[in-house]
Design an enzyme around this catalytic site. Sequence first.
Site, PDB file in Angstrom:
ATOM      1  N   HIS A  74      77.630 -20.126  48.806  1.00 45.90           N
ATOM      2  CA  HIS A  74      77.184 -18.956  48.046  1.00 45.90           C
ATOM      3  C   HIS A  74      78.053 -17.755  48.385  1.00 45.90           C
ATOM      4  O   HIS A  74      78.388 -17.544  49.545  1.00 45.90           O
ATOM      5  CB  HIS A  74      75.719 -18.637  48.381  1.00 45.90           C
ATOM      6  CG  HIS A  74      74.740 -19.536  47.695  1.00 45.90           C
ATOM      7  ND1 HIS A  74      73.391 -19.259  47.621  1.00 45.90           N
ATOM      8  CD2 HIS A  74      74.914 -20.703  47.023  1.00 45.90           C
ATOM      9  CE1 HIS A  74      72.779 -20.221  46.940  1.00 45.90           C
ATOM     10  NE2 HIS A  74      73.682 -21.108  46.588  1.00 45.90           N
ATOM     11  N   TYR A 203      65.994 -11.985  47.729  1.00 44.52           N
ATOM     12  CA  TYR A 203      65.112 -11.364  48.720  1.00 44.52           C
ATOM     13  C   TYR A 203      64.418 -10.202  48.018  1.00 44.52           C
ATOM     14  O   TYR A 203      65.086  -9.239  47.621  1.00 44.52           O
ATOM     15  CB  TYR A 203      65.914 -10.831  49.907  1.00 44.52           C
ATOM     16  CG  TYR A 203      66.452 -11.896  50.844  1.00 44.52           C
ATOM     17  CD1 TYR A 203      67.613 -12.601  50.550  1.00 44.52           C
ATOM     18  CD2 TYR A 203      65.799 -12.170  52.057  1.00 44.52           C
ATOM     19  CE1 TYR A 203      68.108 -13.562  51.419  1.00 44.52           C
ATOM     20  CE2 TYR A 203      66.292 -13.133  52.934  1.00 44.52           C
ATOM     21  CZ  TYR A 203      67.442 -13.825  52.611  1.00 44.52           C
ATOM     22  OH  TYR A 203      67.931 -14.777  53.478  1.00 44.52           O
ATOM     23  N   PRO A 294      62.543 -15.242  60.435  1.00 47.91           N
ATOM     24  CA  PRO A 294      63.540 -15.941  59.600  1.00 47.91           C
ATOM     25  C   PRO A 294      64.212 -15.100  58.517  1.00 47.91           C
ATOM     26  O   PRO A 294      65.096 -15.599  57.822  1.00 47.91           O
ATOM     27  CB  PRO A 294      62.724 -17.081  58.977  1.00 47.91           C
ATOM     28  CG  PRO A 294      61.320 -16.637  59.034  1.00 47.91           C
ATOM     29  CD  PRO A 294      61.174 -15.744  60.215  1.00 47.91           C
ATOM     30  N   LYS A 298      68.929 -16.448  60.678  1.00 47.73           N
ATOM     31  CA  LYS A 298      69.786 -16.492  61.867  1.00 47.73           C
ATOM     32  C   LYS A 298      69.451 -17.577  62.881  1.00 47.73           C
ATOM     33  O   LYS A 298      70.315 -17.950  63.691  1.00 47.73           O
ATOM     34  CB  LYS A 298      69.713 -15.135  62.614  1.00 47.73           C
ATOM     35  CG  LYS A 298      70.412 -14.005  61.932  1.00 47.73           C
ATOM     36  CD  LYS A 298      71.910 -14.163  61.958  1.00 47.73           C
ATOM     37  CE  LYS A 298      72.492 -13.775  60.645  1.00 47.73           C
ATOM     38  NZ  LYS A 298      73.742 -14.361  60.282  1.00 47.73           N
ATOM     39  N   TYR A 384      74.854 -10.869  57.871  1.00 53.38           N
ATOM     40  CA  TYR A 384      74.236 -12.034  57.226  1.00 53.38           C
ATOM     41  C   TYR A 384      75.194 -13.221  57.248  1.00 53.38           C
ATOM     42  O   TYR A 384      74.803 -14.338  57.606  1.00 53.38           O
ATOM     43  CB  TYR A 384      73.845 -11.686  55.784  1.00 53.38           C
ATOM     44  CG  TYR A 384      72.957 -12.723  55.132  1.00 53.38           C
ATOM     45  CD1 TYR A 384      71.582 -12.547  55.083  1.00 53.38           C
ATOM     46  CD2 TYR A 384      73.485 -13.879  54.562  1.00 53.38           C
ATOM     47  CE1 TYR A 384      70.751 -13.498  54.488  1.00 53.38           C
ATOM     48  CE2 TYR A 384      72.680 -14.835  53.970  1.00 53.38           C
ATOM     49  CZ  TYR A 384      71.310 -14.634  53.936  1.00 53.38           C
ATOM     50  OH  TYR A 384      70.502 -15.567  53.350  1.00 53.38           O
TER      51      TYR A 384
HETATM   52  P1  RFL Z   1      64.345 -26.685  67.912  1.00 56.68           P
HETATM   53  O1  RFL Z   1      64.910 -27.070  66.589  1.00 56.68           O
HETATM   54  O2  RFL Z   1      62.969 -26.179  67.951  1.00 56.68           O
HETATM   55  O3  RFL Z   1      64.480 -27.962  68.854  1.00 56.68           O
HETATM   56  C1  RFL Z   1      63.864 -27.996  70.109  1.00 56.68           C
HETATM   57  C2  RFL Z   1      63.548 -29.443  70.401  1.00 56.68           C
HETATM   58  O4  RFL Z   1      62.988 -29.553  71.710  1.00 56.68           O
HETATM   59  C3  RFL Z   1      61.905 -30.477  71.657  1.00 56.68           C
HETATM   60  N1  RFL Z   1      61.010 -30.236  72.791  1.00 56.68           N
HETATM   61  C4  RFL Z   1      61.037 -30.966  73.931  1.00 56.68           C
HETATM   62  N2  RFL Z   1      61.814 -31.982  74.315  1.00 56.68           N
HETATM   63  C5  RFL Z   1      61.583 -32.522  75.547  1.00 56.68           C
HETATM   64  N3  RFL Z   1      60.609 -32.079  76.396  1.00 56.68           N
HETATM   65  C6  RFL Z   1      59.802 -31.041  76.023  1.00 56.68           C
HETATM   66  N4  RFL Z   1      58.836 -30.609  76.831  1.00 56.68           N
HETATM   67  C7  RFL Z   1      60.026 -30.430  74.748  1.00 56.68           C
HETATM   68  N5  RFL Z   1      59.417 -29.420  74.081  1.00 56.68           N
HETATM   69  C8  RFL Z   1      60.027 -29.303  72.900  1.00 56.68           C
HETATM   70  C9  RFL Z   1      61.275 -30.189  70.303  1.00 56.68           C
HETATM   71  O5  RFL Z   1      60.476 -31.270  69.848  1.00 56.68           O
HETATM   72  C10 RFL Z   1      62.512 -29.990  69.452  1.00 56.68           C
HETATM   73  O6  RFL Z   1      62.970 -31.187  68.863  1.00 56.68           O
HETATM   74  O7  RFL Z   1      65.288 -25.615  68.637  1.00 56.68           O
HETATM   75  P2  RFL Z   1      66.874 -25.387  68.562  1.00 56.68           P
HETATM   76  O8  RFL Z   1      67.586 -26.689  68.709  1.00 56.68           O
HETATM   77  O9  RFL Z   1      67.145 -24.281  69.483  1.00 56.68           O
HETATM   78  O10 RFL Z   1      67.171 -24.937  67.063  1.00 56.68           O
HETATM   79  C11 RFL Z   1      66.702 -23.701  66.607  1.00 56.68           C
HETATM   80  C12 RFL Z   1      66.257 -23.793  65.138  1.00 56.68           C
HETATM   81  O11 RFL Z   1      65.533 -24.981  64.914  1.00 56.68           O
HETATM   82  C13 RFL Z   1      65.404 -22.593  64.775  1.00 56.68           C
HETATM   83  O12 RFL Z   1      66.016 -21.382  65.209  1.00 56.68           O
HETATM   84  C14 RFL Z   1      65.165 -22.422  63.292  1.00 56.68           C
HETATM   85  O13 RFL Z   1      64.732 -23.587  62.649  1.00 56.68           O
HETATM   86  C15 RFL Z   1      64.121 -21.329  63.151  1.00 56.68           C
HETATM   87  N6  RFL Z   1      63.404 -21.461  61.910  1.00 56.68           N
HETATM   88  C16 RFL Z   1      63.992 -21.005  60.797  1.00 56.68           C
HETATM   89  N7  RFL Z   1      65.192 -20.378  60.877  1.00 56.68           N
HETATM   90  C17 RFL Z   1      65.800 -19.929  59.780  1.00 56.68           C
HETATM   91  O14 RFL Z   1      66.915 -19.389  59.884  1.00 56.68           O
HETATM   92  N8  RFL Z   1      65.187 -20.085  58.546  1.00 56.68           N
HETATM   93  C18 RFL Z   1      63.970 -20.728  58.399  1.00 56.68           C
HETATM   94  O15 RFL Z   1      63.481 -20.867  57.301  1.00 56.68           O
HETATM   95  C19 RFL Z   1      63.328 -21.201  59.548  1.00 56.68           C
HETATM   96  N9  RFL Z   1      62.121 -21.829  59.465  1.00 56.68           N
HETATM   97  C20 RFL Z   1      62.137 -22.090  61.879  1.00 56.68           C
HETATM   98  C21 RFL Z   1      61.517 -22.298  60.626  1.00 56.68           C
HETATM   99  C22 RFL Z   1      61.479 -22.523  63.037  1.00 56.68           C
HETATM  100  C23 RFL Z   1      60.216 -23.132  63.004  1.00 56.68           C
HETATM  101  N10 RFL Z   1      59.551 -23.480  64.245  1.00 56.68           N
HETATM  102  C24 RFL Z   1      60.325 -23.593  65.466  1.00 56.68           C
HETATM  103  C25 RFL Z   1      58.166 -23.454  64.452  1.00 56.68           C
HETATM  104  C26 RFL Z   1      60.293 -22.931  60.559  1.00 56.68           C
HETATM  105  C27 RFL Z   1      59.624 -23.372  61.737  1.00 56.68           C
HETATM  106  C28 RFL Z   1      58.318 -24.095  61.562  1.00 56.68           C
HETATM  107  C1  PHB Z   2      65.521 -21.230  53.618  1.00 55.73           C
HETATM  108  O1  PHB Z   2      66.116 -21.651  52.617  1.00 55.73           O
HETATM  109  O2  PHB Z   2      64.714 -21.951  54.240  1.00 55.73           O
HETATM  110  C2  PHB Z   2      65.741 -19.849  54.092  1.00 55.73           C
HETATM  111  C3  PHB Z   2      66.735 -19.097  53.504  1.00 55.73           C
HETATM  112  C4  PHB Z   2      66.942 -17.787  53.934  1.00 55.73           C
HETATM  113  C5  PHB Z   2      66.140 -17.258  54.922  1.00 55.73           C
HETATM  114  C6  PHB Z   2      65.147 -18.023  55.509  1.00 55.73           C
HETATM  115  C7  PHB Z   2      64.948 -19.338  55.093  1.00 55.73           C
HETATM  116  O3  PHB Z   2      66.333 -15.968  55.300  1.00 55.73           O
END
Ligand code: RFL
Ligand code: PHB
Length: 391
Positions: A74, A203, A294, A298, A384
């Site tokens: 994009h 947004y 989110p 980032k 961004y």
């Molecule tokens: P993760 O992806 O949470 O992975 C951590 C892993 O550690 C495991 N774990 C354990 N393993 C062993 N022993 C234990 N005691 C453990 N406890 C936990 C977990 O099962 C998991 O597999 O962290 P990582 O790798 O640092 O990656 C970060 C990203 O995943 C995170 O920043 C983003 O996904 C945040 N986030 C979002 N970010 C965005 O930019 N846009 C989004 O739309 C967005 N939606 C989200 C999200 C994070 C969410 N969480 C954590 C609740 C939606 C959700 C539901």
């Molecule tokens: C998504 O596509 O899940 C998404 C995109 C932009 C954001 C957060 C989540 O700022």
Amino acid sequence: MAMRTRVAIVGAGPAGLLLSHLLEAEGVESVVLETRTQEYVEARIRAGILEQSTVDLLVQNGLGDRLLAEGDPHRGIHLQWPQERHHLDFVDLIGRTVTVYGQTEVQKDLGQAREAAGQPILYGIGDTGVHDVESDHPYVTFTDADGKRRRLDADVVVGCDGSFGPSRGAVPPAARQTWERTYPYAWLGVLAAVAPSTDELIYARHPDGFALHSMRSADVSRFYLQVPAGTDIAAWPDDRIWEALSTRLNLDGWELATGAITEKSVLPMRSFVQQPMRHGRLFLAGDAAHIVPPTGAKGLNLAVADVALLAPALAGLLVRGDHRAADAYSDTALRRVWRCTHFSWWMTTMLHTGDDPFDAQLQLSQLRWVAGSEAAARGLAENYAGMPIGL
Ligand code: RFL
Ligand code: PHB
């Protein structure tokens, strides 16, 4: 039963798997421990936007085949408030793009690459404990998927265990400092089997609350709605979701296509930073050390930037006996963490509505400034689309 490796990685999310991949390229062996099953971690619907430097890093490290074929580059985003929609073109502003590619796909690509390399990943473990990180012989204890107590000895332990994992708590309270901000709202996230009604993300700030139109592919759309913190998903039947989305994203001459909702959930929002990101032989990376709301897209990108710094730093420490990059890791990583913490807070507080009329005027003023001033638009674009890793 005891095992030994150079680097024990707790957590097989994007941070843990990418770290094990980058370490292997540096000739450093690791073992990854994960509480969930592989199917579970690969099905979790989360982030959707990759910064250019994230894409570059994945491609340079042999993880780009599907990303380059299926990812959707994009040029920018649309910023909207009632009766106005403005496109910010990051390519014109700063010469960088972002790519739409779901975290589920990144997770699958990483999982496949680790499998092909014969990387030991122990899924389905429990009762993880991180020990003796102040010594040269740290270790992790856990119960394996068969219910047996195990011990993994290592030179270094890396906590990649996300926002609820135990690693950050293994830093003694006197040695750590934390910052936290909670927000009075949450996101209702929706996945729908319908072609996106927009070329690039929208947004939207609306008096009823923020809305975001994102996407996953030519026939899958992703939406988010601002809802009060603690909202029960049962209060949001599909009809109400579509009605709220068409109101908040409404623009004369534009229509929102609707379709079957395949997944919906409520995501709490908070900002959190723990520093330092290293204590003795324990290093923290990704959500284990910091959480951003989110709105700035980032979280995943920051996790990637952390491990891109950490892998060569650990190789220096463990292979070449050069501890300088490992010693600098926390300070270097935290500079980017705080930049992203500020940007995510700024996007969040500029776009989510509350009940203070003064705040509402300030939000509209900021949006008009970003849409009307090239200098302001460049600032948003730079944050961004993301700075090159290491800056
Ligand atoms: P993760 O992806 O949470 O992975 C951590 C892993 O550690 C495991 N774990 C354990 N393993 C062993 N022993 C234990 N005691 C453990 N406890 C936990 C977990 O099962 C998991 O597999 O962290 P990582 O790798 O640092 O990656 C970060 C990203 O995943 C995170 O920043 C983003 O996904 C945040 N986030 C979002 N970010 C965005 O930019 N846009 C989004 O739309 C967005 N939606 C989200 C999200 C994070 C969410 N969480 C954590 C609740 C939606 C959700 C539901
Ligand atoms: C998504 O596509 O899940 C998404 C995109 C932009 C954001 C957060 C989540 O700022």
